[in-house]
Write an enzyme that holds these catalytic residues in place. Structure first.
Site, mmCIF file in Angstrom:
data_model
loop_
_atom_site.group_PDB
_atom_site.id
_atom_site.type_symbol
_atom_site.label_atom_id
_atom_site.label_comp_id
_atom_site.label_asym_id
_atom_site.label_seq_id
_atom_site.Cartn_x
_atom_site.Cartn_y
_atom_site.Cartn_z
ATOM 1 N N GLY A 8 6.929 -44.885 9.054
ATOM 2 C CA GLY A 8 5.527 -44.903 8.662
ATOM 3 C C GLY A 8 4.677 -45.603 9.696
ATOM 4 C CB THR A 12 10.595 -47.887 10.278
ATOM 5 O OG1 THR A 12 9.581 -47.350 11.128
ATOM 6 C CG2 THR A 12 11.809 -46.967 10.322
ATOM 7 C CG ASP A 103 3.783 -39.021 5.444
ATOM 8 O OD1 ASP A 103 3.507 -37.942 6.017
ATOM 9 O OD2 ASP A 103 2.916 -39.872 5.150
ATOM 10 N NE ARG A 104 -0.229 -34.987 2.920
ATOM 11 C CZ ARG A 104 -1.403 -34.394 3.027
ATOM 12 N NH1 ARG A 104 -1.925 -34.187 4.228
ATOM 13 N NH2 ARG A 104 -2.055 -34.003 1.946
ATOM 14 C CB THR A 126 -0.914 -46.887 6.623
ATOM 15 O OG1 THR A 126 0.279 -47.626 6.928
ATOM 16 C CG2 THR A 126 -2.071 -47.422 7.442
#
EC number: 2.7.1.33
Length: 249
Positions: A8, A12, A103-104, A126
């Site tokens: 991220g 991480t 991530d999505r 974030t």
């Protein structure tokens, strides 16, 4: 054993798993490891060097080379990177699937596998993302500033407002500047998410779809969760594992 990285913008998550159900998890600051050698030294403190493969979900492309070099140098393997275009069990009904953040992608994959073909996922990182899955079609989503981004914007954009640490509040009106900011940021984000979800439910006929909250920053608002919301911190890790399962077949 599979070695998974969820990279991220801020942190991480590193996880070792055999079956995608249980994970041996470590977390580090994303920019604390600068080279493949530093990564090797860090991992050696916790794990044996017996990884079948290395799978990476990353939203920080300028450090992807670290994982590539690590896999090649120390494992004699190629790192596998998550991307929507490589996963064919979901229809990515958006203009440019290759632009969907990893991530999505893993959130949507795990939601589809574990909660059904309809789902709404909210990931508190974030930035905060909301994903819409309808009949196993990814219909798109929403991105809004995260908690700390909003706090930093107030701090940097004004002369007197302080930078505060966020924490839950049991009141809707603050008695000092710090509590004013905390309450304002948390309630504004939660109110915006609630409104967005209600519109998504109505516009996409997803009134009975499960709503899943995940992401490290979700801990801030766990006590505010409605009873029908699912709290699943390992959603992304399972998504990385399922992605690997799909492409390895």
């Amino acid at each position: 054993m599979l070695l998974l990285f969820d990279v991220g913008n801020t942190h991480t998550t590193i996880a070792l798993t055999k079956d995608g159900k249980s994970f041996d998890i470590k977390r580090v600051s994303t920019h604390s490891i600068q080279t493949e050698d530093e990564l090797y030294v860090f991992l050696k403190m916790f794990y044996r060097n017996d990884f079948k493969d290395i799978v990476v979900s990353s939203v920080v492309p300028n450090i992807n080379y670290i994982f590539e070099f690590f896999a090649e140098k120390y494992l004699n393997k190629k790192a596998i990177f998550v991307s929507a275009k490589e996963y064919n069990e979901i229809i990515w009904n958006v203009n440019t699937p290759e632009e969907i953040g990893a991530d999505r992608v893993v959130d949507v994959i795990a939601a589809s596998r574990d909660y059904g073909k309809d789902a709404i996922v909210v990931d508190f990182g974030t930035a905060i993302t909301i994903e819409v899955l309808k009949e196993n079609r990814y219909e798109g989503g929403v991105i809004i500033p995260g908690f700390n981004m909003m706090v930093n914007a107030l701090f940097k954009g004004t002369a007197k407002l302080p930078k505060v640490e966020l924490k839950p509040s049991d009141t809707f009106v603050g008695k000092d500047t710090g509590s004013n900011i905390r309450i304002g940021v948390i309630n504004t984000i939660l109110g915006g998410i609630d409104y967005t979800i209600e519109r998504i439910k109505s516009d996409y006929d997803l009134k009975s779809a499960p709503i899943i909250y995940t992401g490290g920053q979700s801990k801030l608002i766990r006590e505010y969760l409605k009873k029908d919301i699912i709290y699943d911190l390992e959603l992304g890790l399972r998504g990385i594992y399922y992605f690997y399962e799909n492409i390895a077949c």
